[in-house]
Structures are given as C-alpha cells and as structure tokens.
Write a protein that holds these residues in place. Structure first.
Motif, PDB file in Angstrom:
ATOM      1  N   ASN A 123       0.591  -1.122  -0.016  1.00  0.00           N
ATOM      2  CA  ASN A 123       0.042  -0.063   0.058  1.00  0.00           C
ATOM      3  C   ASN A 123       0.869   1.327   0.086  1.00  0.00           C
ATOM      4  OD1 ASN A 123      -2.785   0.212  -0.253  1.00  0.00           O
ATOM      5  ND2 ASN A 123      -3.050   1.037   1.946  1.00  0.00           N
TER       6      ASN A 123
ATOM      7  N   HIS B 298       0.026  -0.405  -7.459  1.00  0.00           N
ATOM      8  CA  HIS B 298      -0.634  -1.745  -6.928  1.00  0.00           C
ATOM      9  C   HIS B 298      -0.392  -2.736  -8.068  1.00  0.00           C
ATOM     10  CE1 HIS B 298      -2.614  -0.750  -3.316  1.00  0.00           C
ATOM     11  NE2 HIS B 298      -3.255   0.384  -4.032  1.00  0.00           N
TER      12      HIS B 298
ATOM     13  N   TYR C 238      -6.943  -0.303   1.252  1.00  0.00           N
ATOM     14  CA  TYR C 238      -6.266  -0.064   0.023  1.00  0.00           C
ATOM     15  C   TYR C 238      -6.307   1.602  -0.306  1.00  0.00           C
ATOM     16  CZ  TYR C 238      -5.885  -1.440  -4.850  1.00  0.00           C
ATOM     17  OH  TYR C 238      -5.432  -1.635  -6.179  1.00  0.00           O
TER      18      TYR C 238
END
Length: 825
Positions: free
Chosen positions: A108, A434, A428
C-alpha cells in the motif's frame, strides 16, 4: 489516462527508472559476484549472506546481511536477476549495525524492512522507495533471527523466525505488531532458520535451513501445509539443496522469487566463500505438488528467460501499443443514456499464446484529467484488459473505488459472462502503485492483486492482447509484461542441469514430432499437460508418463556441465518382461538397447541404472525411446561415472593417506585404524563410484558400539563442527553390534532398513570379517561366511543412493579396522 507514469520517477513510486534494460550475456555462473560487496574494516571479504530479493514495478531489489562491524543495509537492482547495479545504502541508521537477514515487503505504498541487528531482536523500518532511505519505525520487537513476513490472499500478515524447535510462526495485527508464536513443524533436528513461505495452488510451501551457517552441511529443506501457521510436513525429497564439497558448498538461507518470465521460481541462496558468503541463483521446477531445485550449480547456466513482451511507458513506442475503445461492458441503454460509460484504453500489438502470465502495475491519481477529484467524477474506473481479440472477446479486471472492489467481466463471442466482485483490503490506497497479475491456464483465469489471489474464473477465451482501460479517471500505468508460460511450464524447455534429476513429465514443448512421438491422439490420463503424451498421478508424488508403447519417444533439453561419461538412474514401473529402452543425443545412440526390469506392478516403482553414457558439454536434446513393451516412466537422474580401482588399505605404514576424517577420535595405531567417539566417520574414493565390493576386518572394543562400512556416501560433513549432529551424510551404513548385523540409511537423518540377529552374541575384541556388495539398488552384507549374505536388501524407495564414496563409521564407542579393500567385478 496517463500511460507514462512520468517515467515512474516521483516520490510515491521510485522504481529505479534509470536502470533501463541493458543487453545481457546469455549465461551466468554461480557464485554471482556483486559490485561493492561487504568487507570487514580490515579489508577481509564478507560478501553477500542471507540474500533476499523483492520485485517491484518490473525491477528486482536485493538486500543482504551487513558485516558485523558496520551500520547500514546495502541494496542492488536488476532487471534479469543476473546483472546487478549497486544502489548504495538503503539506510544508515546506527540501529542497523550488523543487520542480519534484512527482508522487505511492499504494501500500500510503503516498503517495510525487517531485520535483526546482531541477532538481538528485530526492528521494522519503512520507506516509500525500495532503495530507501528506510527509517526506523519501532523499538526492538524481539524474536530470534531471520524474520520473514508473508501476506496471505485475505491480506492477513504472518511473521516467521528461527528457533531450536524449528521455525516459529506468528499472526500479525499490523506491520509492526507480532502475535503469539506457534511451532510450524518445519524442523531440522536442531537450530532451524531462514524461513521463506510461498503459496502455490492453494498449498503453503516453506523452505528453511540449518543447522549452523559455517558448517558445510548447511542446507535447505522444504515442507508443505494447508495452513500458514502449523502442521507443516517435511518433504520426503529433503534436502532439496545441499553441497558439502567443491566450489559451491555450505548452501543455505534462501529466498524465493518469480523470474522475469513471470512464472518460473528461482531459489536465491548463499554459499560459503571461505571467508564470507557468496550469492547464488538456481531455478525451481514443479511436478504437481513436488518442488525441485535444479542445483546447486557451479557450471554455466542459461540466463533467466525474459518475458515475451515488456514495457514500462518510459518511452511511448507506437510499434508496441494500439488504442482501443470498449463500449459493451455496460448495457446499450446505459450507453445511450450516458456516453461516459465508454472505456478507452491501450493494448499491446503482440498477442499472447493460449496460456500466459501477465503483469500490470497501476494507480489512480488524485484528480482526473480535468482536475476533478475521483469522488466527484461520474462512473470512474480503471483496470486491465487481457485475452483481447476484439470487442467481442476479452476479459477485464477493474478497480472500482466507489464500491471498494475488484470487478471482473469476460466477454465471449459478444456475450457478457457476468460480473464478479471481490472486496479490496480495507486500507487499499488507490493513489499508490498496485500490481495486478493474470494467469491463464486452459479456460481458467486467476486474478492476483499485490500477489494476493482474489478471483479464479473460467471462460472460453483464447490468448490475445493485454493492456489497460479506464473511464473518466486519471489513471497511470507502469511496468507491463506477458509471458507464454504458466504454472511452471517453463520447466519443459529449460535446459536441465546434468548432473541432476529430470522429471519424465518435463519433456520439451512443440507437440508431436518435436517434443514427443505418441501413438494415441490424446492424453489418456488427462492430467498435467495437454497433448497426446499419456500422464497420470504417481503414488510417490507428482505425475509420471504412462501407457508408453513400442516406438514412442520423449525429448528433453539438458545442459551438461562437462564432457564425460555419465550413468543415468531411471525410475520405472511395469509388468512386462521384455520392455526395452534406448537414449539418444541427436543421432548418437548413447546406450544401445537396454532391458527394463519387471517391477512387479504398475504402482511398484524401482530404479535401475544405465551406465557409461558419453555426453558432450553444453545444451543438447536427449531422446528417450520406448524400444519395446510398455512401462511407466517417472524420472531420470544423471551422475558423473568413473571406474572403481582396486584399493587396499592395511595401515601398516602408520598413516591413512587417501582417507578424509570428518569427526570422532581417529588414529592409526600398530597398523590398525582405530575409530571411536559418539559418532565418527572416514571416507575414501569418489562420488562417481557406483557398484563395488568392500571388505574389512572389524574388532569391536565397546559393548554399545555400532561399527561397520559406509557405502555410496555423498555430501558428508562434520556434524560436530559448531554443533552436535549425527548422520551428516547421504549414503548407507552396514554395521555390526554385539547383537547382530544391520543396515541403515543416512540422509541428514537416520532410517533403519533391516537387520539380522545372530544366533550367538558377537564378542568384543574378536576379529570379524565383513563384506558388502552393492549392485544397482541391491545391497548384500556378509559376516565371516563370504558365501551366504545375512542381508540381501533392495532399496526401492523414492531416493535410493546409487553412487558415492566408501568408508567406515562407528557410533557410541570404539572399533578397530584393518585390511580394508575396495574393488569391482
């Protein structure tokens, strides 16, 4: 849509954009020497111990233990796992003096580093870049050395550390907080360290090492479990990485990383440099649930395969990409009502094959292209597209911030297959990088986010293009790649090292007439691989080739370390009396026609040896031909072969020249070889010796002593060096006690095989003459009567030893040996 991600050169995502993609050599050789490796203040080499590799946005980063008299943690970067660039110190904090086994995980937007300075507890450091600077975020959170972090598919974190009772696991409540420990079952009979965990097809694999880093018997085992916390069962194939002699020895403390081809695992480990430690790299292959390391190697090996396609948008290349617009992800009514429901994107001009692995890196910027924040934009979305043939055939994986979900859809022949949604982790962050991975095997698609498996779906799609799409979103994209490999299929065409073991199911790709010739039209067993070769589950684990018929053949790509003569152990099962086999290298008949023994049943597996194959050095193709009959075929293991010279040792000259002592109290006294202690062994000969006879006189001096002959011994080490371990050896031990004659097997552990109690107790201080004859997997043991064996044993286990040195051993006392003779018929 921002395809460039500004070269990935902003603070949130430093991914070493200046690294580039240099032209590399076609091969590498262990050990791999890194630039700017650690040295002591005195200038003595310390090297690269406990190597750990992280992949981020297409670039590999390696961290190693810090020399004891300095602070800081070094980091290197690479795009191919072989050519490394030194990036400097990722931290200089004084707390990192003698930082042991640093490991880094990305989560993250942050990189979390775990290390145990001087082995005194652990500290957690954090950075926004894999190259640092890492800042200390905790005090000493305790636990023994070699902390390892694993994040499961559900986002749960786990911490692992070393102990005398084996690897210990702990659930974590956040990156800084470690819960109560549980022993995992991963244990090496003493101090066990260096855990690494990976999850493959729903099964947890743990590699671990021990017992002491400076013992030559330092090695790697693995175990499996259905839980990340406990009930790990050691593999019957252990150890999977060991070498106690030669240039690469003392192999251990590994990590695991997927290579540039997005599918092939590599074991990263160190070996002893005398002094210091070296970094090494070897490929891992799979046969079902069975894991095998193609190493340790010390000869030239092909570089890791690169992906079939890769790009990082640092330079937009119109030859690589084309624009697309998708308008059928939503209904026509919604399209007519809101034209913003159309998705725009960019896909590769290259097509994947039917099966593939793909990697994507992406994030959503804080505003859209007009400066609006995402929560004020109607119907925002972004994600990846794959298996794209046209607007009627494709799959997508989309990130939906409004619903906090991953959403997937497949369109087949214009028909939508239905949306499926999966919740994203609670924390998230959409504004940091990501990773999405897609693996397609047949009709099955697996979707991973940040290495967590989030969805498994089936769709009747072929291969196609890959790329990105977005709608009303200022999304940015980074490293992108695909490979036409999945689920370990790279093992089929990778050159397998010789010496080494090759799984029968790892024949070359290419189909009929290229990788194989098979008389059936389909895989009768219906398992493991597509095509006509018949494959079934093997009762010993993994898969084997079955239903072989006269005239069929299989080809294997191998990499022979050096030219010479080799023996090959073939593991087979058959009920046929007249089955025959032949092995070729190109047009060269290596073996002639060889009889395959009747094993007694299709699930009764035995190993037999074909000797004296002349092999040239380098990469080549070997063909295994089924000349006659039927037999199932599991594996073949190549060993360098050499003749066994007749050798006699009577010790009358007062020395034991030609023998190597490993542990115990050993001396030559009055023309006799005196060996004693809790455990003692001496060896002579070569690893390449196969069938031979050993004779010797034995006099037992203590009532509790076990004394006798070592045979087929490889990878011996001194178990008393920095420890107190018996059975640091791989081979057989035929021995006597006052009660009888026995046979056991050492494989860095002890396995009693068989024995015979004598009608009368054997006496101390009396001379007994022992003879052992080893031929193939058969071992015969004689005592005094040289015409009648007391033991006649066939080792039909999954790992019989067919080659190795000879010697003598005692335990729990002293014995005297004389008139030792080795010869072959």
């Amino acid at each position: 849509m921002n395809y460039y991600l500004k070269g990935l050169c902003f603070a949130l995502i430093v991914a070493a954009c200046t690294l580039g993609f240099s032209t590399v050599a076609s091969a590498y050789e262990n050990p791999i020497i890194l630039p700017n490796e650690w040295k002591w203040d005195t200038g003595v080499y310390y090297g690269s111990g406990d190597p750990y590799i992280l992949k981020h946005n297409g670039v590999y980063y390696m961290y190693v233990s810090t020399v004891d008299d300095k602070s800081g943690i070094k980091v290197w970067s690479s795009n191919n796992l072989v050519d490394w660039t030194y990036e400097g110190l990722s931290t200089t904090d004084p707390v990192t003096k003698a930082a042991y086994a640093p490991e880094v995980v990305y989560w993250n937007g942050y990189f979390y580093m775990y290390t145990s300075p001087g082995g005194n507890g652990h500290y957690v450091l954090r950075s926004t870049s894999p190259t640092g600077p890492f800042k200390v975020k905790t005090g000493n959170i305790g636990h023994t050395i070699d902390g390892h972090v694993f994040i499961d598919d559900d986002g749960q974190w786990y911490f692992y550390n070393a102990s005398d009772a084996g690897i210990v696991s702990h659930p974590m409540t956040d990156p800084y907080t470690i819960g109560k420990g549980t022993t995992t079952g991963s244990y090496m009979g003493g101090w066990t360290e260096g855990a690494t965990l990976l999850k493959r097809n729903g099964l947890y694999y743990m590699t671990y090492t021990g017992n002491h880093v400076w013992n030559r018997g330092y090695r790697v085992n693995y175990s499996t479990s259905g839980s990340p916390l406990t009930n790990f069962l050691p593999s019957s194939e252990n150890p999977i990485l060991i070498n106690t002699e030669g240039p690469i020895h003392g192999t251990g403390h590994n990590s695991m990383i997927i290579g540039p081809d997005l599918d092939t695992y590599y074991m990263v480990y160190h070996s002893q440099a005398d002094p210091g430690r070296h970094f090494n790299l070897d490929k891992v292959v799979w046969n079902g649930k069975k894991m095998e390391v193609l190493g340790p190697t010390s000869s030239v090996q092909p570089d890791p395969d690169m992906p079939a396609f890769s790009g990082d948008f640092s330079n937009r290349d119109e030859k690589k990409w084309s624009n697309i617009e998708i308008s059928n992800l939503t209904s026509k009514e919604k399209q007519n009502h809101n034209p913003h429901n159309r998705w725009e994107g960019m896909v590769t001009k290259n097509f994947t094959e039917t099966n593939f692995s793909a990697e994507f890196n992406l994030l959503q910027l804080t505003t859209d292209e007009k400066g609006h924040p995402p929560d004020r934009v109607r119907n925002p979305g972004y994600g990846v597209v794959f298996a794209y043939q046209d607007n009627a055939n494709y799959g997508v994986a989309l990130i939906n911030k409004n619903n906090h979900r991953l959403q997937t859809q497949f369109v087949v022949n214009g028909e939508k297959q239905g949306w499926e949604s999966t919740s994203l982790p609670d924390d998230y962050d959409y504004n940091v990088l990501h990773n999405i991975r897609v693996k397609k095997d047949g009709k099955q698609f697996k979707i991973f986010i940040d290495d967590m498996l989030k969805q498994t779906r089936n769709a009747d799609l072929d291969g196609g293009k890959i790329g990105y799409i977005d709608r009303n979103t200022n999304a940015s994209f980074g490293y992108t790649a695909f490979s036409n490999k999945v689920n370990g299929s790279g093992a089929w065409d990778t050159p397998k090292p010789v010496p080494g073991t090759i799984e029968a199911v790892h024949y070359m790709s290419g189909g009929e007439g290229v990788g194989y010739h098979d008389k059936t039209n389909e895989n009768i067993g219906g398992m493991y691989r597509n095509g006509a070769v018949d494959i079934r589950l093997n009762p010993e684990g993994g898969y084997n080739v079955g239903w072989n018929q006269t005239g069929e053949w299989l080809k294997y790509k191998v990499n022979v370390a050096e030219a010479g003569t080799y023996d090959v152990d073939l593991r087979v099962a058959t009920t046929f009396e007249d089955a025959k086999i032949r092995i070729w290298s190109g047009s060269q008949n290596l073996t002639g026609v060889v009889d395959v023994p009747n094993t007694g049943g299709w699930n009764d597996w035995k190993t037999f040896t074909v000797k004296n194959l002349p092999l040239e050095a380098g990469v080549q193709q070997l063909k295994v031909e089924i000349v006659k009959g039927e037999y199932d075929f599991k594996s073949m293991a190549f060993t360098k072969s050499a003749p066994v010279p007749t050798t006699t040792h009577d010790f009358n000259d007062g020395n034991d020249d030609g023998w190597k002592r490993y542990e115990g109290d050993i001396s030559v006294e009055n023309g006799k070889y005196r060996i004693g202690g809790n455990y003692a062994k001496v060896l002579t000969g070569e690893d390449s010796w196969s069938d031979y006879t050993i004779e010797t006189d034995i006099v037992m001096k203590d009532s509790g002593v076990k004394s006798g002959i070592l045979l087929r011994s490889t990878n011996p080490a001194d178990g008393s060096h920095l420890g107190n371990f018996k059975h640091f050896n791989q081979g057989y031990f035929a021995y006597i006690t006052t009660n009888g004659v026995y046979l056991g097997k050492e494989n860095y552990g002890w396995n009693y095989l068989t024995g015979v109690a004598t009608s009368e107790p054997l006496e101390l201080n009396k001379t007994y003459h022992m003879k052992v004859v080893v031929n193939g997997t058969n071992i015969k043991v004689y005592l005094d009567d040289m015409n009648r064996p007391l033991i006649d044993y066939d080792d039909n286990s999954t790992v019989p030893f067919t080659h190795g040195k000879a010697g003598v051993r005692t335990s729990n006392g002293t014995a005297v040996f004389d008139n030792y003779k080795i010869y072959s018929d």
